[in-house]
Design a protein around this motif. Sequence first.
Motif, PDB file in Angstrom:
ATOM      1  N   GLU A  87      48.814  13.976  31.665  1.00 46.18           N
ATOM      2  CA  GLU A  87      50.098  13.465  31.696  1.00 46.18           C
ATOM      3  C   GLU A  87      49.770  11.863  32.150  1.00 46.18           C
ATOM      4  O   GLU A  87      50.585  11.399  33.044  1.00 46.18           O
ATOM      5  CB  GLU A  87      50.935  14.224  32.440  1.00 46.18           C
ATOM      6  N   ALA A  88      48.611  11.324  31.992  1.00 42.59           N
ATOM      7  CA  ALA A  88      48.442  10.127  32.474  1.00 42.59           C
ATOM      8  C   ALA A  88      48.955   8.925  32.061  1.00 42.59           C
ATOM      9  O   ALA A  88      48.807   8.983  30.657  1.00 42.59           O
ATOM     10  CB  ALA A  88      46.810  10.068  32.772  1.00 42.59           C
ATOM     11  N   LEU A  89      49.350   7.934  32.680  1.00 41.90           N
ATOM     12  CA  LEU A  89      49.797   6.789  31.975  1.00 41.90           C
ATOM     13  C   LEU A  89      48.757   5.507  32.229  1.00 41.90           C
ATOM     14  O   LEU A  89      48.931   4.438  31.982  1.00 41.90           O
ATOM     15  CB  LEU A  89      50.904   6.213  32.591  1.00 41.90           C
ATOM     16  N   THR A  90      47.473   6.110  32.454  1.00 47.17           N
ATOM     17  CA  THR A  90      46.427   5.039  32.407  1.00 47.17           C
ATOM     18  C   THR A  90      45.615   4.973  31.073  1.00 47.17           C
ATOM     19  O   THR A  90      45.955   5.647  30.313  1.00 47.17           O
ATOM     20  CB  THR A  90      45.480   5.464  33.650  1.00 47.17           C
ATOM     21  N   ASP A 142      46.924   0.961  19.231  1.00 45.03           N
ATOM     22  CA  ASP A 142      47.235   2.364  19.385  1.00 45.03           C
ATOM     23  C   ASP A 142      48.505   2.380  18.798  1.00 45.03           C
ATOM     24  O   ASP A 142      49.018   3.721  18.287  1.00 45.03           O
ATOM     25  CB  ASP A 142      47.346   2.676  20.967  1.00 45.03           C
ATOM     26  N   ALA A 143      49.389   1.663  18.810  1.00 41.39           N
ATOM     27  CA  ALA A 143      50.763   1.713  18.042  1.00 41.39           C
ATOM     28  C   ALA A 143      51.087   0.318  17.645  1.00 41.39           C
ATOM     29  O   ALA A 143      50.758  -0.743  18.160  1.00 41.39           O
ATOM     30  CB  ALA A 143      51.856   2.260  19.331  1.00 41.39           C
ATOM     31  N   VAL A 273      53.143   4.755  14.573  1.00 38.52           N
ATOM     32  CA  VAL A 273      51.573   5.173  14.848  1.00 38.52           C
ATOM     33  C   VAL A 273      50.985   5.880  13.911  1.00 38.52           C
ATOM     34  O   VAL A 273      51.697   6.414  12.720  1.00 38.52           O
ATOM     35  CB  VAL A 273      51.792   6.224  16.197  1.00 38.52           C
ATOM     36  N   ALA A 274      49.647   6.392  13.966  1.00 32.97           N
ATOM     37  CA  ALA A 274      49.186   7.306  12.827  1.00 32.97           C
ATOM     38  C   ALA A 274      49.376   8.595  12.968  1.00 32.97           C
ATOM     39  O   ALA A 274      49.985   8.975  14.047  1.00 32.97           O
ATOM     40  CB  ALA A 274      47.640   7.036  12.896  1.00 32.97           C
ATOM     41  N   PRO A 275      49.421   9.276  11.940  1.00 36.35           N
ATOM     42  CA  PRO A 275      49.726  10.798  12.048  1.00 36.35           C
ATOM     43  C   PRO A 275      48.993  11.454  13.364  1.00 36.35           C
ATOM     44  O   PRO A 275      49.453  12.521  13.749  1.00 36.35           O
ATOM     45  CB  PRO A 275      49.516  11.372  10.661  1.00 36.35           C
ATOM     46  N   ASP A 276      47.625  10.959  13.385  1.00 33.60           N
ATOM     47  CA  ASP A 276      46.759  11.670  14.397  1.00 33.60           C
ATOM     48  C   ASP A 276      47.084  11.319  15.901  1.00 33.60           C
ATOM     49  O   ASP A 276      46.367  11.588  16.802  1.00 33.60           O
ATOM     50  CB  ASP A 276      45.464  12.010  14.069  1.00 33.60           C
ATOM     51  N   VAL A 278      48.094  10.870  19.713  1.00 32.19           N
ATOM     52  CA  VAL A 278      48.276  11.918  20.526  1.00 32.19           C
ATOM     53  C   VAL A 278      48.922  11.325  21.837  1.00 32.19           C
ATOM     54  O   VAL A 278      49.490  12.212  22.695  1.00 32.19           O
ATOM     55  CB  VAL A 278      46.877  12.578  20.912  1.00 32.19           C
ATOM     56  N   ARG A 279      48.955  10.145  22.136  1.00 31.57           N
ATOM     57  CA  ARG A 279      49.537   9.666  23.466  1.00 31.57           C
ATOM     58  C   ARG A 279      50.764   9.450  23.345  1.00 31.57           C
ATOM     59  O   ARG A 279      51.524   8.363  23.743  1.00 31.57           O
ATOM     60  CB  ARG A 279      48.622   8.370  23.994  1.00 31.57           C
ATOM     61  N   HIS A 280      51.670  10.591  23.209  1.00 24.32           N
ATOM     62  CA  HIS A 280      52.995  10.759  22.917  1.00 24.32           C
ATOM     63  C   HIS A 280      53.661  10.064  24.399  1.00 24.32           C
ATOM     64  O   HIS A 280      54.938   9.527  24.347  1.00 24.32           O
ATOM     65  CB  HIS A 280      53.489  11.907  22.560  1.00 24.32           C
TER      66      HIS A 280
END
Length: 309
Positions: A87-90, A142-143, A273-276, A278-280
């Motif tokens: 759960e990192a925001l780094t 990333d997005a 974002v791409a379907p894979d 993960v950094r939701h």
Amino acid sequence: MTLQQLEYIVAVGRFKHFARAADYCKVTQPTLSSMIQKLEDELGLRIFDRRRQPVEPTRAGAEMIRRAEEVLRGARCLRDAALEEREALTGTFTVGVLPTIAPYLLPRFFPALLRDHPDMDIRIVEMKTAEMRRAIAEQRIDAGILARIDGLDELEFSTLYYEQFYVYVSESDPLAAERAIRTTDLAGSYLWLLDEGHCFRDQLVRFCSLPSASLSRKACSLGSIETFMRMVEGGKGVTFIPELAVLQLSEEQRRLVRPFALPIPVREVVTAVAPDFVRHRLLSFLSELIRASVPRNMLRHSAVERIAL
């Protein structure tokens, strides 16, 4: 063999130039060339034909680059999954933003983000939709933050806000006498439009049924909404601006703003974002900051009065 070496050959394969690849990887050209040479020696094959300009991979090299891209994607997914589990925001998080969104949205939340969360490494890159689409697929970003349009089915979207368009009219233009602008009113106007490839332009040309924007092509090399606004303020023609831009205007500038007559054109601004992906958690954090930074009336779309482009 290291991930760094794989990053270097992928960069050279993309840019087809050792110096540009080195700049992108933030290393010197001799360092990049030396590391690639060591990888070639280890593999026992030549990855690039250095005699050709631009640089081209050999047949075997093209296959090595393809496999390197797969390895790098896997390594990045592993790292991102670990950050998400903690759960990192780094960690570095790169966001592409449309040039027609960035100048008006970023000042509303990004300076405060940098001030309140100095340990976060959020990087912003302006790019058009087509480039953003490729950058997400290649994991260079990333997005993305863009206007939702058809034809991007491979991406996953989340709505940020809805933004209507306005007409920006010079005082000398006949449209300055109108309180609201109908699309048919624009037929004889000198229009300042962005060059082709900007979805902002494409959406409005389609909505307004403009068969041509040849007059505006004289200024395409200037190509920004802000430049066209200065042209209008100087006394020539008409352009279009998004809702957040209106909120930045002075009282004098707002006298040049006219709404569209109903139905009002509006764009849906989204994260992509791409379907894979993960950094939701981090993306959700950014999305909530953005939604809190825009007027509440922009968080929902009124289908009765406005039409999505």
